[in-house]
Design a protein around this motif. Structure first.
Motif, PDB file in Angstrom:
ATOM      1  N   LYS B 110      75.981  25.349 -11.570  1.00  9.06           N
ATOM      2  CA  LYS B 110      76.421  26.840 -11.090  1.00  9.06           C
ATOM      3  C   LYS B 110      78.000  26.933 -11.244  1.00  9.06           C
ATOM      4  CE  LYS B 110      76.543  29.825  -6.876  1.00  9.06           C
ATOM      5  NZ  LYS B 110      76.288  29.561  -5.449  1.00  9.06           N
ATOM      6  N   GLN B 111      78.611  25.985 -10.731  1.00 15.87           N
ATOM      7  CA  GLN B 111      80.166  26.350 -10.481  1.00 15.87           C
ATOM      8  C   GLN B 111      80.873  26.129 -11.755  1.00 15.87           C
ATOM      9  OE1 GLN B 111      81.849  27.778  -8.151  1.00 15.87           O
ATOM     10  NE2 GLN B 111      80.351  27.905  -6.728  1.00 15.87           N
ATOM     11  N   LEU B 112      80.371  25.052 -12.695  1.00 14.60           N
ATOM     12  CA  LEU B 112      81.181  24.833 -13.718  1.00 14.60           C
ATOM     13  C   LEU B 112      80.810  25.770 -14.789  1.00 14.60           C
ATOM     14  CD1 LEU B 112      80.858  21.002 -14.589  1.00 14.60           C
ATOM     15  CD2 LEU B 112      82.682  22.212 -13.593  1.00 14.60           C
ATOM     16  N   TYR B 113      80.137  26.635 -14.722  1.00  9.97           N
ATOM     17  CA  TYR B 113      79.690  27.754 -15.698  1.00  9.97           C
ATOM     18  C   TYR B 113      80.293  28.909 -14.927  1.00  9.97           C
ATOM     19  CZ  TYR B 113      76.171  25.636 -18.510  1.00  9.97           C
ATOM     20  OH  TYR B 113      75.545  25.015 -19.589  1.00  9.97           O
ATOM     21  N   GLY B 114      81.042  28.908 -13.764  1.00  3.46           N
ATOM     22  CA  GLY B 114      81.979  30.101 -13.244  1.00  3.46           C
ATOM     23  C   GLY B 114      81.421  30.532 -11.952  1.00  3.46           C
ATOM     24  N   GLY B 115      80.414  29.974 -11.267  1.00  5.50           N
ATOM     25  CA  GLY B 115      79.899  30.452  -9.924  1.00  5.50           C
ATOM     26  C   GLY B 115      78.998  31.430 -10.148  1.00  5.50           C
ATOM     27  N   LEU B 116      78.362  31.941  -8.929  1.00  7.15           N
ATOM     28  CA  LEU B 116      77.487  33.129  -8.832  1.00  7.15           C
ATOM     29  C   LEU B 116      77.676  34.150  -9.732  1.00  7.15           C
ATOM     30  CD1 LEU B 116      74.835  33.749  -7.236  1.00  7.15           C
ATOM     31  CD2 LEU B 116      76.357  35.009  -5.790  1.00  7.15           C
ATOM     32  N   GLY B 117      76.752  34.559 -10.626  1.00  8.28           N
ATOM     33  CA  GLY B 117      77.031  35.726 -11.247  1.00  8.28           C
ATOM     34  C   GLY B 117      77.230  35.124 -12.677  1.00  8.28           C
ATOM     35  N   SER B 118      77.857  34.119 -12.982  1.00  5.81           N
ATOM     36  CA  SER B 118      78.090  33.688 -14.371  1.00  5.81           C
ATOM     37  C   SER B 118      77.218  32.385 -14.813  1.00  5.81           C
ATOM     38  CB  SER B 118      79.626  33.126 -14.365  1.00  5.81           C
ATOM     39  OG  SER B 118      80.618  34.096 -13.827  1.00  5.81           O
ATOM     40  N   ASN B 119      76.604  31.813 -13.991  1.00 12.99           N
ATOM     41  CA  ASN B 119      75.558  30.838 -14.642  1.00 12.99           C
ATOM     42  C   ASN B 119      74.599  31.137 -15.376  1.00 12.99           C
ATOM     43  OD1 ASN B 119      74.989  31.940 -11.974  1.00 12.99           O
ATOM     44  ND2 ASN B 119      73.437  30.412 -11.760  1.00 12.99           N
ATOM     45  N   LEU B 120      74.472  30.665 -16.413  1.00 16.66           N
ATOM     46  CA  LEU B 120      73.437  30.797 -17.694  1.00 16.66           C
ATOM     47  C   LEU B 120      72.062  30.375 -16.976  1.00 16.66           C
ATOM     48  CD1 LEU B 120      73.336  31.779 -20.246  1.00 16.66           C
ATOM     49  CD2 LEU B 120      73.628  29.415 -21.072  1.00 16.66           C
ATOM     50  N   PHE B 121      71.896  29.204 -16.443  1.00 17.63           N
ATOM     51  CA  PHE B 121      70.514  28.629 -15.963  1.00 17.63           C
ATOM     52  C   PHE B 121      70.546  28.712 -14.296  1.00 17.63           C
ATOM     53  CE2 PHE B 121      71.988  26.206 -19.858  1.00 17.63           C
ATOM     54  CZ  PHE B 121      70.930  26.598 -20.640  1.00 17.63           C
ATOM     55  N   ASN B 122      69.248  28.795 -14.199  1.00 19.04           N
ATOM     56  CA  ASN B 122      68.816  28.880 -12.717  1.00 19.04           C
ATOM     57  C   ASN B 122      69.096  27.429 -12.262  1.00 19.04           C
ATOM     58  OD1 ASN B 122      67.246  28.481 -10.407  1.00 19.04           O
ATOM     59  ND2 ASN B 122      65.937  30.146 -11.258  1.00 19.04           N
ATOM     60  N   PRO B 123      70.168  27.525 -11.116  1.00 20.98           N
ATOM     61  CA  PRO B 123      70.600  26.042 -10.619  1.00 20.98           C
ATOM     62  C   PRO B 123      69.387  25.382 -10.180  1.00 20.98           C
ATOM     63  CG  PRO B 123      71.976  28.027  -9.857  1.00 20.98           C
ATOM     64  CD  PRO B 123      70.479  28.578 -10.506  1.00 20.98           C
ATOM     65  N   ALA B 124      68.386  26.099  -9.246  1.00 23.51           N
ATOM     66  CA  ALA B 124      67.499  25.119  -8.655  1.00 23.51           C
ATOM     67  C   ALA B 124      66.569  24.526  -9.580  1.00 23.51           C
ATOM     68  CB  ALA B 124      66.870  26.043  -7.425  1.00 23.51           C
ATOM     69  N   MET B 125      66.425  25.345 -10.674  1.00 21.03           N
ATOM     70  CA  MET B 125      65.326  24.853 -11.841  1.00 21.03           C
ATOM     71  C   MET B 125      65.972  23.631 -12.386  1.00 21.03           C
ATOM     72  SD  MET B 125      62.182  25.249 -11.113  1.00 21.03           S
ATOM     73  CE  MET B 125      62.825  25.128  -9.436  1.00 21.03           C
ATOM     74  N   ALA B 126      67.391  23.904 -12.674  1.00 23.01           N
ATOM     75  CA  ALA B 126      68.064  22.819 -13.660  1.00 23.01           C
ATOM     76  C   ALA B 126      68.102  21.694 -12.778  1.00 23.01           C
ATOM     77  CB  ALA B 126      69.471  23.414 -14.021  1.00 23.01           C
ATOM     78  N   GLY B 127      68.407  21.717 -11.471  1.00 21.98           N
ATOM     79  CA  GLY B 127      68.470  20.597 -10.677  1.00 21.98           C
ATOM     80  C   GLY B 127      67.260  19.962 -10.456  1.00 21.98           C
ATOM     81  N   TYR B 309      54.616  16.768 -19.568  1.00 22.58           N
ATOM     82  CA  TYR B 309      54.514  16.924 -17.948  1.00 22.58           C
ATOM     83  C   TYR B 309      53.572  17.707 -17.446  1.00 22.58           C
ATOM     84  CZ  TYR B 309      59.325  14.736 -18.226  1.00 22.58           C
ATOM     85  OH  TYR B 309      60.447  14.087 -18.402  1.00 22.58           O
ATOM     86  N   PRO B 310      53.161  17.377 -16.381  1.00 25.36           N
ATOM     87  CA  PRO B 310      52.201  18.178 -15.598  1.00 25.36           C
ATOM     88  C   PRO B 310      52.049  19.433 -15.248  1.00 25.36           C
ATOM     89  CG  PRO B 310      52.765  16.505 -14.108  1.00 25.36           C
ATOM     90  CD  PRO B 310      53.408  16.077 -15.669  1.00 25.36           C
ATOM     91  N   ASP B 311      53.361  19.666 -14.389  1.00 26.82           N
ATOM     92  CA  ASP B 311      53.569  21.027 -14.396  1.00 26.82           C
ATOM     93  C   ASP B 311      54.800  21.633 -15.236  1.00 26.82           C
ATOM     94  OD1 ASP B 311      53.502  23.646 -13.382  1.00 26.82           O
ATOM     95  OD2 ASP B 311      54.022  23.252 -11.508  1.00 26.82           O
ATOM     96  N   ALA B 312      55.041  22.906 -15.574  1.00 26.33           N
ATOM     97  CA  ALA B 312      56.189  23.149 -16.402  1.00 26.33           C
ATOM     98  C   ALA B 312      56.890  24.506 -16.053  1.00 26.33           C
ATOM     99  CB  ALA B 312      55.374  23.694 -17.704  1.00 26.33           C
ATOM    100  N   MET B 313      56.807  24.938 -14.773  1.00 27.84           N
ATOM    101  CA  MET B 313      57.554  26.042 -14.198  1.00 27.84           C
ATOM    102  C   MET B 313      59.047  25.951 -14.595  1.00 27.84           C
ATOM    103  SD  MET B 313      57.205  29.157 -13.677  1.00 27.84           S
ATOM    104  CE  MET B 313      55.541  29.493 -12.937  1.00 27.84           C
ATOM    105  N   ALA B 314      59.774  24.630 -14.221  1.00 24.60           N
ATOM    106  CA  ALA B 314      60.907  24.498 -14.348  1.00 24.60           C
ATOM    107  C   ALA B 314      61.398  24.877 -15.809  1.00 24.60           C
ATOM    108  CB  ALA B 314      61.377  23.259 -13.675  1.00 24.60           C
ATOM    109  N   PHE B 315      60.685  24.040 -16.800  1.00 23.03           N
ATOM    110  CA  PHE B 315      61.303  23.979 -18.227  1.00 23.03           C
ATOM    111  C   PHE B 315      60.799  25.331 -18.807  1.00 23.03           C
ATOM    112  CE2 PHE B 315      59.586  19.475 -17.539  1.00 23.03           C
ATOM    113  CZ  PHE B 315      60.978  18.914 -17.668  1.00 23.03           C
ATOM    114  N   ALA B 316      60.156  26.124 -18.527  1.00 21.16           N
ATOM    115  CA  ALA B 316      59.599  27.394 -18.828  1.00 21.16           C
ATOM    116  C   ALA B 316      60.911  28.215 -18.454  1.00 21.16           C
ATOM    117  CB  ALA B 316      58.169  27.816 -18.422  1.00 21.16           C
ATOM    118  N   VAL B 317      61.174  28.380 -17.348  1.00 20.89           N
ATOM    119  CA  VAL B 317      62.214  29.256 -16.787  1.00 20.89           C
ATOM    120  C   VAL B 317      63.515  28.878 -17.595  1.00 20.89           C
ATOM    121  CG1 VAL B 317      63.644  29.695 -14.807  1.00 20.89           C
ATOM    122  CG2 VAL B 317      61.191  29.739 -14.419  1.00 20.89           C
ATOM    123  N   LEU B 318      63.712  27.564 -17.664  1.00 20.79           N
ATOM    124  CA  LEU B 318      65.067  27.224 -18.368  1.00 20.79           C
ATOM    125  C   LEU B 318      65.054  27.501 -19.793  1.00 20.79           C
ATOM    126  CD1 LEU B 318      65.789  23.586 -16.862  1.00 20.79           C
ATOM    127  CD2 LEU B 318      66.926  25.657 -16.024  1.00 20.79           C
TER     128      LEU B 318
END
Lengths: 225, 340
Positions: B110-127, B309-318
Motif C-alpha cells: 500500500k504505502q510504497l505505491y503511494g498510499g490509499l488510492g495509489s496502490n495497484l494491488f489489493n493490499p489484503a490479497m497481496a499480503g 493451490y486449492p483456492d485461488a481468489m487471492a491470485f485471481a484478484v491480483l
C-alpha cells in the motif's frame, strides 16, 4: 577522464545494476544465494574486462556502421571461452548457474560499455572501466544474493564448495537457530522486492551524503566570514 | 471564488472514505461471528493483532513520507485491510504470521505505491498471497470446525503466542484439510472418482464453510443495497463461477465439483463481495466492472481446478488488478453528444 572517477563511476555513481538497471535478467534470476551471485558476478566481470580491452584495441579498425555486430561477435566469442573454462574448472558451479552463463552475451551492461566507453577510449582506460563496472555489478549481485539468502534460508556462504573446493564445505554460516525460511525471498518476487529496496537504500544514502556535504560547505563559508 | 473551481457533481457524496470503510467493517460482522463459532476465538486475536500492526506500520511509513498521520489513520482503510487479512488466515496460526502479512500488505503493497488510492494491488490479497507462498504449511492448517469450542481462552492464547498445545492434543488432531484442499488431494491421488466423497454441499455445511459463506453473502448483499460496493463485480464473479462450473459438471460429474460447491466453498463469497470490490484496485466503469468480476471468477475456477493451490481468489484478484488499466481504457463510457 580521471582514473579515480572511472573507479567511482563503476562502483557507485553509475553502477550498472543499481543506477543503469542493466543486466537485470541474470541479476534477478541467479541472486538467490551469495555464492551463485559471486560466481556469476565474477564471470561477468571477466567478460567485461576482455570485451572492453578487445573492442578498444580494434576500435580504429571497426567501421562505424557495423560496430554493433562486431561488438556482439567479440562478446559472444569471449563468453564462449569463459563458459568452456568454467565447464572445465568450476563444473559444479557451472551446473548450478546453467543457462545464465551463456546468457552473459545478452547482458546489456557489456554491450553498453563497449558502445559508450571502450569504442571511444584507449585500452588501459577501457580495462579499468571494464574491471570496475564489472566489480560494481558483482557488488550489487552479492548484496542482493546475501539479503535473499539470509532471509530465505537463514544461511550465508551455502554451497561455497562449488567455487572454492572441498575445503570450503564448512564455510556455511547458520545465522538463526531453527529457521524455517521465508520462501518468498528465494522466489523471483523476492528478487524484485529486494532489488527495489536496495536501490531505495542507495538513493537515500546519496541524498544524505549530498545534504551533509552542503551543510559542511555552508559551515566552512560561515567560518570564513 | 473557490467553489467555481469545483466541477460537477455539486451535491456532496453520501459516502466518505471512512464511512465506506466503516460500513464494510459492519457488513463483515456476521461472517466474523460465524468464523469464531466454527473455528474458535483465534480469529479475534488475529484481527486485533492485524489492526494493531496495520495502524503502527501505517503511522511509521506516513511519518517517514512526511504525510499527515492522523488524517490517514482515521479513514479506516488500514484497519479494513487488516481485518480482511485477519479473517483470511487460519484461526490457529501463530501470531507472527498475521503480523508479517499485515506489515507486508501495508508497507510494501500500500504505502510504497503511494498510499490509499495509489496502490495497484489489493493490499489484503497481496499480503495473503505473500503468506501463502512463504508459509504454505501454517497457512493451510485450518482447525477442525467446533474442535476449539471447549477450549479455555488461555489455551488459545498459549497456542497462538507460544505454539504450545494442551496436553494430549496434537496439531494433526485439531487441524484438517479444507473442502477445497480435500478435492485437490483426492484428484492428485486418484484421477477417477475425485469429487464424490468430500466435495458435497452437505459436507460444506457440516464443516461450517457453507454457513460462513452465507454469512458473508448476507453482509455483502447489505453492502450492495447501501451502494457501498458496485453490484457488477460480485455478479460477474458469481456468474462466471456458476456458468463455468455448471458446464464442466455436466461434461463430467465424476471429476468436477457441483456449481453450488464452487459458489459456497473457500473464499468465493468473501472475495466476491469484500475483496474484489475494493474501489481502489477494481475497474471503475460499469461495463468494466462486470468484465473485471467475470474474469476473476473464471480465473478462480481455472486455478482451483488445474492450478497448484486449492483456492485461488487471492491470485485471481491480483492478476486482474494488473489488467484494470486496460479494462478501464476499453470500457470508458461515451461522453454524451460526442461521437467516437
Amino acid at each position: 577522464m580521471q582514473y579515480s572517477q572511472l573507479i567511482k563511476e563503476g562502483l557507485w555513481t553509475n553502477n550498472q545494476a543499481f543506477v543503469a538497471l542493466l543486466g537485470l535478467c541474470p541479476l534477478l534470476a541467479v541472486s538467490n544465494t551469495l555464492i551463485n551471485s559471486l560466481g556469476l558476478g565474477l564471470a561477468t566481470t571477466m567478460t567485461l574486462v576482455c570485451s572492453n580491452v578487445t573492442v578498444s584495441v580494434i576500435r580504429k579498425a571497426i567501421p562505424n556502421e557495423i560496430r554493433l555486430p562486431v561488438f556482439v561477435l567479440v562478446i559472444a566469442s569471449i563468453v564462449t571461452a569463459i563458459e568452456l573454462m568454467m565447464n572445465a574448472y568450476f563444473f559444479e558451479l557451472y551446473k548450478v548457474l546453467g543457462i545464465f552463463v551463456p546468457l552473459i552475451v545478452t547482458n546489456c551492461a557489456i554491450i553498453g560499455r563497449a558502445e559508450s566507453f571502450a569504442f571511444r577510449n584507449p585500452p588501459h582506460k577501457a580495462f579499468l572501466d571494464g574491471l570496475f563496472m564489472g566489480l560494481g555489478f558483482t557488488l550489487a549481485l552479492v548484496l542482493l544474493g546475501s539479503v535473499r539468502e539470509i532471509l530465505g534460508a537463514g544461511t550465508l556462504f551455502s554451497g561455497a564448495a562449488l567455487m572454492f573446493g572441498k575445503s570450503a564445505e564448512s564455510w556455511t554460516v547458520f545465522l538463526f537457530e531453527d529457521y524455517s525460511g521465508l520462501l518468498l525471498a528465494v522466489l523471483p518476487p523476492g528478487a524484485f522486492i529486494g532489488l527495489g529496496l536496495l536501490i531505495a537504500l542507495k538513493n537515500s544514502l546519496d541524498i544524505q551524503r549530498k545534504a551533509y556535504r552542503k551543510e559542511f560547505k555552508e559551515q566552512s563559508v560561515d567560518k570564513m566570514n | 471564488m473557490k467553489s467555481l473551481w469545483v466541477t460537477s457533481p455539486y451535491l456532496p457524496p453520501q459516502n466518505s472514505v471512512s464511512k465506506i470503510m466503516f460500513k464494510v467493517l459492519v457488513a463483515l460482522l456476521p461472517g466474523i461471528f460465524l468464523l469464531a463459532l466454527f473455528f474458535g476465538w483465534g480469529v479475534f486475536v488475529n484481527i486485533l493483532l492485524a489492526v494493531l500492526t496495520a495502524l503502527i506500520t501505517e503511522a511509521i511509513v506516513l511519518k517517514l513520507r512526511q504525510r499527515p498521520v492522523l488524517k490517514s489513520l482515521k479513514d479506516l482503510s488500514a484497519p479494513l485491510t487488516a481485518v480482511l487479512l485477519g479473517i483470511a488466515i487460519p484461526t490457529v496460526a501463530p501470531w507472527w504470521l498475521i503480523v508479517l502479512g499485515t506489515g507486508f500488505a501495508i508497507v510494501i503493497v500500500k504505502q510504497l505505491y503511494g498510499g490509499l488510492g495509489s496502490n495497484l494491488f489489493n493490499p489484503a490479497m497481496a499480503g495473503y498471497a505473500f503468506l501463502l507462498i512463504s508459509f504454505p504449511q501454517e497457512m493451510t492448517a485450518w482447525a477442525v470446525p467446533g474442535s476449539l469450542n471447549a477450549w479455555q481462552f488461555s489455551d488459545i492464547i498459549r497456542l497462538l503466542f507460544l505454539e504450545q498445545l494442551p496436553e494430549a492434543i496434537t496439531v494433526d488432531g485439531i487441524t484438517m484439510a479444507t473442502p477445497l484442499d480435500a478435492v485437490k488431494t483426492q484428484l492428485a491421488m486418484n484421477q477417477e472418482s475425485a469429487v464424490a466423497v468430500p466435495a458435497t454441499v452437505e459436507r460444506l455445511f457440516t464443516q461450517g464453510w457453507g454457513w460462513l459463506s452465507l454469512g458473508y453473502f448476507v453482509g455483502g448483499l447489505w453492502l450492495v443495497q447501501q451502494r457501498v460496493v458496485a453490484w457488477q463485480i460480485p455478479l460477474g464473479i458469481l456468474c462466471a463461477l456458476a456458468l463455468i462450473s455448471t458446464g464442466f459438471y455436466f461434461y463430467d460429474d465424476q471429476s468436477y465439483s457441483t456449481p453450488a460447491f464452487h459458489l459456497l466453498a473457500g473464499a468465493t463469497m468473501v472475495g466476491a463481495f469484500f475483496i474484489a470490490t475494493d474501489p481502489v484496485t477494481a475497474a471503475t466503469s460499469p461495463k468494466g466492472r462486470f468484465i473485471f468480476g467475470f474474469m476473476i471468477g473464471a480465473l478462480t475456477y481455472l486455478i482451483r481446478v488445474w492450478g497448484g493451490y486449492p483456492d485461488a481468489m487471492a491470485f485471481a484478484v491480483l492478476l486482474m488488478n494488473i489488467a484494470v488499466p486496460v479494462i478501464d481504457y476499453y470500457t470508458q463510457p461515451k461522453v454524451f453528444g460526442v461521437r467516437r
